[in-house]
Design a protein around this motif. Structure first.
Motif, mmCIF file in Angstrom:
data_model
loop_
_atom_site.group_PDB
_atom_site.id
_atom_site.type_symbol
_atom_site.label_atom_id
_atom_site.label_comp_id
_atom_site.label_asym_id
_atom_site.label_seq_id
_atom_site.Cartn_x
_atom_site.Cartn_y
_atom_site.Cartn_z
ATOM 1 N N PRO A 124 0.768 -1.135 0.007
ATOM 2 C CA PRO A 124 -0.129 0.024 0.087
ATOM 3 C C PRO A 124 0.806 1.392 -0.171
ATOM 4 O O PRO A 124 0.369 2.295 -0.569
ATOM 5 N N PHE A 235 7.037 8.487 -2.663
ATOM 6 C CA PHE A 235 5.536 8.688 -2.264
ATOM 7 C C PHE A 235 5.030 9.917 -2.791
ATOM 8 O O PHE A 235 4.292 10.591 -2.403
ATOM 9 N N ARG A 238 0.627 7.265 -6.998
ATOM 10 C CA ARG A 238 0.640 5.917 -7.423
ATOM 11 C C ARG A 238 0.531 5.665 -8.609
ATOM 12 O O ARG A 238 0.076 6.580 -9.502
ATOM 13 N N TRP A 240 -0.815 4.183 -10.989
ATOM 14 C CA TRP A 240 -2.184 4.188 -11.779
ATOM 15 C C TRP A 240 -2.851 5.674 -11.806
ATOM 16 O O TRP A 240 -3.805 5.584 -12.780
ATOM 17 N N GLU A 241 -2.387 6.625 -10.926
ATOM 18 C CA GLU A 241 -2.869 7.881 -11.038
ATOM 19 C C GLU A 241 -2.403 8.716 -12.185
ATOM 20 O O GLU A 241 -2.711 9.911 -12.276
ATOM 21 N N ARG A 263 0.762 14.347 -13.100
ATOM 22 C CA ARG A 263 -0.437 14.515 -12.239
ATOM 23 C C ARG A 263 -1.027 15.863 -11.649
ATOM 24 O O ARG A 263 -0.226 16.754 -11.578
ATOM 25 N N LYS A 267 -0.816 20.020 -3.742
ATOM 26 C CA LYS A 267 0.391 20.774 -3.370
ATOM 27 C C LYS A 267 1.031 21.532 -4.451
ATOM 28 O O LYS A 267 1.998 22.325 -3.881
ATOM 29 N N CYS B 58 -2.198 5.864 1.027
ATOM 30 C CA CYS B 58 -1.834 4.811 0.052
ATOM 31 C C CYS B 58 -2.618 4.944 -1.201
ATOM 32 O O CYS B 58 -2.465 4.391 -2.323
ATOM 33 N N SER B 59 -3.753 5.552 -0.968
ATOM 34 C CA SER B 59 -4.746 5.925 -2.257
ATOM 35 C C SER B 59 -5.587 4.836 -2.771
ATOM 36 O O SER B 59 -6.040 5.098 -3.917
ATOM 37 N N LEU B 60 -5.561 3.848 -2.018
ATOM 38 C CA LEU B 60 -6.087 2.634 -2.426
ATOM 39 C C LEU B 60 -7.804 3.015 -2.499
ATOM 40 O O LEU B 60 -8.295 2.234 -3.269
ATOM 41 N N VAL B 72 -6.505 12.019 -2.933
ATOM 42 C CA VAL B 72 -5.330 11.663 -2.029
ATOM 43 C C VAL B 72 -4.194 11.990 -2.700
ATOM 44 O O VAL B 72 -3.792 11.984 -3.478
ATOM 45 N N GLU B 73 -3.331 12.700 -1.808
ATOM 46 C CA GLU B 73 -1.714 13.189 -1.993
ATOM 47 C C GLU B 73 -1.184 12.513 -0.865
ATOM 48 O O GLU B 73 -1.288 12.935 0.164
ATOM 49 N N ALA B 74 0.018 11.765 -1.354
ATOM 50 C CA ALA B 74 0.871 11.440 0.194
ATOM 51 C C ALA B 74 2.086 12.434 0.055
ATOM 52 O O ALA B 74 2.663 12.958 -0.928
ATOM 53 N N SER B 75 2.647 12.189 1.307
ATOM 54 C CA SER B 75 4.038 12.643 1.387
ATOM 55 C C SER B 75 4.910 12.090 2.293
ATOM 56 O O SER B 75 4.253 11.054 2.880
ATOM 57 N N ARG B 88 5.055 6.973 4.951
ATOM 58 C CA ARG B 88 4.285 7.936 4.152
ATOM 59 C C ARG B 88 3.151 8.180 4.891
ATOM 60 O O ARG B 88 2.539 7.487 5.701
ATOM 61 N N SER B 161 4.024 0.532 8.530
ATOM 62 C CA SER B 161 2.794 1.308 7.959
ATOM 63 C C SER B 161 1.456 0.370 7.860
ATOM 64 O O SER B 161 0.431 1.082 8.399
#
Lengths: 826, 170
Positions: A124, A235, A238, A240-241, A263, A267, B58-60, B72-75, B88, B161
């Motif tokens: 994940p 990070f 993903r 697929w996005e 994408r 931010k 994780c954006s799942l 979702v945006e991760a950092s 993350r 995680s």
């Protein structure tokens, strides 16, 4: 054919060349034999055991040496008691491979279970999640659940920076060794390796700074799990996005094909931004590799320093204006100053931009100057290296001459390909004043003192008395490729080297063979296109510019590069600049047009081998900017009332193709044609890992040469062999010569913060004796006095550098465009 | 005519009879009905007992969402500035309630049981912007005392995680 072998895989027959491995033969049939450690660009090692298949060979009667037949007349097959690895077993006649049986499936299941015993299964949050071979194959062949307790797993460090660019997650690593083998066998930077043994086996870096290689990003592509990730994409999103857009690298003359993944992000203020650059397979150009400059150096488009409005000079100050006002002003001034017009453009621009600027220059009866210290672009249409396969298939029989070039820093991918060619059996002759990283692969090395480049190249001519060993190698050559660069030479030196290289090729009598020719290592992506559209470098650029009434500068920052050009530009009466940033040149301009970067628009580049390739818009254009070709076309429309309404890059390219004979019949559609490429990579994710993109957006078109067409052409006379530089024996000063450094601070490169961490500091490379003479040692800070200004540089020493010379890097703050005398003090 | 009177009487009989049964209507909003245990209302982003966010960015959920309602945006995070376990975290988490169809697939997709459809059904919006719920609106309040996110934690204490989870019982 004797070299073709027919075998059967899963009931289907296939004929492949002898020596092909089972895994590649299966791929030709569209059958996936799963692999982890095998990569078609590297030697097989058979470490992961994922590719086990059942292999049967026709049984031979030992007494009679005749094949044993079944009752029905078919050859009797003998299957081994154990399965074999498809990635290390070459095909043989009559072989029968069973790639999908219960036995094979059970083996794959076991191998996967074994690999997963210590894999953290943190898919994940893993950057590879979604395009991960381990994930895909576990879904295909693995067990549904684990028999392993989480606590029993081997827990390793999850956050190991191997350097500024690459991060390692030791827990995810499955020890396939692809990265280690790539760095050792292909990149020749064995800076990462295995450490410890057994369950504690981990990857570690042995260099300082960590992972010190300009090819390090490639290891993240070929890593079959998410163990190696780039600092840039870590990070970030993903897979697929992401959306994809085909583009080209604009940092050097190789013209690497790449795909940008984009994408829309909160931010980044809701803008579409590039998240990563991935190689796009083009076997004739970059195969599937990128250097780190190309991979991480794309941040210029999203810089906040971009110009968004036209600037015009009012009462001595540059003020923001409108497009209409700025265009009108430009047209008015150009009409007034129409005599003595000079345009100065660089290979950063696309063919379309350059063609438009050339047209405007012709309309104004001006001079079109190329901002480049290299000559020889007029020779490449005649005798250029124009093999449609590029350098990637060069091998036995070919002799490669690399003259006056530090290829590793000037064109990293070509360096890698030259090195691979030597491995395949090609002979390499390095002609350089000092040692470079190609020397250890060379069959012969020719040294000279700076200024005697042409003489050194001509000494290779087989008939020459001085030719010796290298002359014999060239005399035996079936094909001859001559690469020349700009290591330690300016424009005049480059002209000599180009002419000498042409003479060498002519004397070899190999011209006209597609595998032979001249390959200049240009400094910018489209220098060749600039030559083809009619731009030429001039000897005394400062003089030409200062005498002009009107100067148009596009894609170049001469004032930032050299104070002499800045002084010359101040003398010019009227300056128009087309730029993305407010460079020092733009600050001197009367009108500055804000233009789009190559990432926001269409266009085409012609690379060093004269392959015309297309790039496409990747991100949304910055509001208020226009592409270079449109700006020039609009100025031109107002100046000469041309009634051409240019709307798109495609239309400009059509006009260009109609006017330039070599580009005849080319359109954007022909540039986008593709053919199947070998080895087969990345058609489906399961095989090699999905992160090398299949090329569906065009391979480009290789232009032909006069020599290959058997047209009549004439080459320049062989250059004189006299020393170009003054004798230094009794001088107080040292001869400073410019050399290339890959990670420099060019207008475009320095916008990438990540690369900035790896940018070299200005250095002064000299012979230890010379350094000692000046009271300096390696690591000292030297003061270099050049035209009255003092610059600082860190001293490096190298015994191969000629004495009384000092090598200074280009584009790192020290203005040096040709060899000059400097004072070096402590 | 007689037929009409009969029909009317029959209707009134129904009214008369209903007047003595217990009404199904309640005095909303003063009185609120109890929703079922598996009701799917507005989402909430949950926290662990130690106050850390369960969501790891994780954006799942966004991938599972059939209506493309989740963004979702991760950092990357460090032990100095920790939001959730692991490396993350979700720096942006938005749900567009004009798009959400409350199917619960996001809940199913979540590897850490961070996103849960709870019992809040009181969603009404006057503008499109106000229908987009951001992370601070969705995130549960901190229950653990003095343990907000982000916070500084002991290095190396939260490097996993994805927790080990039991199969859902409900």
């Amino acid at each position: 054919m004797a070299n073709e072998i027919t075998l059967t895989i899963d009931g289907k027959q296939v004929t492949v060349p002898a020596g092909t491995l089972i895994v590649d033969a299966a791929r030709e049939l569209g059958i996936d034999i799963p692999v982890f450690c095998y990569h078609p660009k590297m030697e097989p090692v058979g470490m992961c055991r994922m590719c086990l298949v059942e292999v049967g060979r026709p049984m031979v009667d030992r007494a009679t040496n005749q094949p044993v037949m079944e009752a029905d007349g078919t050859p009797k097959l003998q299957f081994g008691p154990k399965m074999e690895t498809a990635c290390t077993t070459p095909v043989s006649a009559g072989m029968v491979v069973i790639g999908m049986s219960d036995k094979v499936k059970a083996a794959r299941n076991d191998v996967l279970e074994f690999l997963l015993t210590s894999h953290p299964l943190d898919c994940p949050i893993c950057d590879k999640g979604g395009e991960c071979p381990l994930q895909n194959l576990t879904m295909g062949f693995g067990k549904g659940s684990s028999r392993f307790e989480f606590e029993d797993k081997q827990h390793n460090q999850k956050h190991v920076p191997l350097g500024e660019l690459i991060y390692l997650d030791r827990e995810r690593c499955i020890q396939c060794g692809r990265c280690v083998r790539f760095q050792k066998d292909l990149a020749d930077d064995p800076v990462i390796g295995f450490y410890q043994r057994g369950r504690n086996l981990v990857i570690d870096t042995s260099s300082e700074p960590g992972f010190d290689s300009i090819f390090s990003g490639n290891t993240t592509d070929i890593c079959p799990v998410g163990a190696l990730t780039t600092a840039d994409f870590r990070f970030g999103a993903r897979p697929w996005e992401l959306k994809s857009a085909a583009s080209l690298c604009n940092h050097c003359a190789v013209g690497c094909n790449l795909t940008y993944n984009t994408r829309r992000e909160a931010k980044s203020d809701g803008n579409v931004v590039i998240k990563r650059a991935m190689p796009r397979q083009n076997e004739a150009v970059n195969e599937i590799w990128l250097c780190d400059k190309g991979r991480f150096g794309y941040h210029f488009a999203e810089s906040h320093q971009r110009l968004e409005k036209p600037l015009i000079r009012k009462d001595g100050e540059l003020v923001e204006s409108t497009w209409d006002e700025a265009l009108d002003m430009a047209a008015k001034e150009l009409r007034a100053y129409g005599f003595r017009f000079v345009s100065l453009a660089s290979g950063r621009l696309s063919n379309e931009d350059l063609y438009e600027i050339k047209q405007l220059t012709e309309n104004l009866h001006g001079q079109a100057c190329l901002y480049s210290p290299m000559a020889g672009g007029d020779l490449t249409p005649l005798i250029g290296y124009a093999d449609p396969q590029g350098l990637s298939r060069v091998g036995k029989g070919t002799v490669i001459v690399v003259a006056a070039s530090n290829l590793h820093q000037e064109a990293p991918i070509w360096w890698m390909q030259v090195r691979a060619a030597v491995k395949r059996g090609a002979k390499l002759i390095v002609v350089n004043a000092r040692s470079t990283r190609l020397d250890k692969f060379a069959s012969a090395v020719v040294r000279y003192r700076f200024g005697r480049e042409a003489e050194a190249v001509l000494s290779l001519v087989p008939a020459a008395e001085t030719s010796g060993e290298s002359g014999k190698i060239i005399a035996a050559a079936e094909n001859l490729v001559v690469l020349y660069g700009s290591d330690g030479i300016g424009l005049e030196g480059s002209r000599q080297v180009a002419a000498a290289s042409a003479e060498l090729l002519r004397a070899s009598n190999l011209l006209g063979k597609p595998g032979s020719g001249l390959l200049p290592v240009w400094q910018r992506a489209n220098d060749q296109g600039a030559w083809d559209t009619g731009f030429t470098p001039v000897d005394d650029l400062a003089k030409v510019v200062s005498e002009a009434d009107g100067v148009l500068i596009a894609g170049a920052d001469p004032a930032g590069d050299h104070p002499a050009y800045a002084a010359a530009l101040k003398k010019a009466k009227f300056i128009i600049v087309q730029e993305q940033f407010l460079t020092k040149t733009a600050q001197l301009a009367d009108i500055v047009f804000p233009v789009q970067s190559m990432l926001e628009r269409d266009g085409s580049y012609t690379n060093g081998t004269r392959r015309v390739q297309r790039f496409m818009p990747v991100v949304e254009k910055l509001p208020g900017t226009r592409p270079d070709y449109l700006v020039t076309a609009q100025v031109r429309q107002k100046v000469v009332h041309s009634n051409l309404e240019f709307i798109s890059a495609a239309q400009v390219f059509m006009v260009l193709a109609a006017h330039l004979p070599d580009y005849q019949n080319l359109t954007y559609a022909t540039l986008m044609e593709t053919v199947p490429q070998h080895p087969i990579l990345g058609r489906s994710d399961v095989y090699y890992g999905g992160t090398s993109f299949e090329n569906r957006q065009g391979l480009g078109v290789q232009l032909g040469t006069a020599a290959n067409r058997r047209d009549k052409y004439s080459l320049p006379a062989a250059p004189s062999t006299q020393n170009q530089l003054p004798d230094l024996e009794h001088a107080e000063e040292l001869m400073a010569v410019p050399v290339a450094e890959l990670l420099d601070t060019g207008t475009i490169t320095q916008k990438s913060v990540l690369l900035g961490k790896r940018t070299s500091t200005p250095f002064a490379l000299m012979h230890p004796k010379t350094a000692q003479q000046k009271g300096l040692a390696a690591g000292d800070k030297a003061k270099i006095s050049l035209a009255g200004v003092t610059y600082q540089a860190v001293v490096r020493v190298d015994e191969s550098v000629p004495t009384l010379h000092v090598l200074l890097p280009r584009s790192l703050g020290i203005p040096l465009d040709k060899p000059v005398l400097v004072k070096v003090i402590q | 005519m007689a037929n009409g009177v009969y029909e009317m009487m029959r209707g009134l009989w129904q009214t008369f009879r209903s007047a003595w049964t217990k009404p199904v209507t309640i005095q909303y909003p003063e009185v609120k009905r109890q929703v079922s245990k598996r009701y799917r209302g507005r989402h909430a982003l949950k926290r662990y007992a130690n106050g850390l966010e369960k969501c790891i960015g994780c954006s799942l959920c966004a991938a599972a969402c059939p209506a493309d309602a989740i963004f979702v945006e991760a950092s990357e995070q460090t032990d100095e500035n920790r939001y959730s376990p692991g490396e993350r975290y979700a720096s942006t988490y938005e749900i567009n309630y004009l798009r959400c169809i409350f199917c619960g697939l996001c809940e199913d997709a979540c590897p850490t049981e961070a996103i849960v459809l709870e019992d809040n059904y009181e969603l009404s919006f006057e503008t499109r912007e106000s229908a987009i719920y951001t992370k601070d609106m969705l995130l549960d309040a901190v229950s653990a005392p003095n343990q907000p996110t982000p916070r500084k934690v002991k290095p190396g204490s939260f490097n996993r995680s994805v927790p080990e989870m039991k199969d859902p019982v409900d």
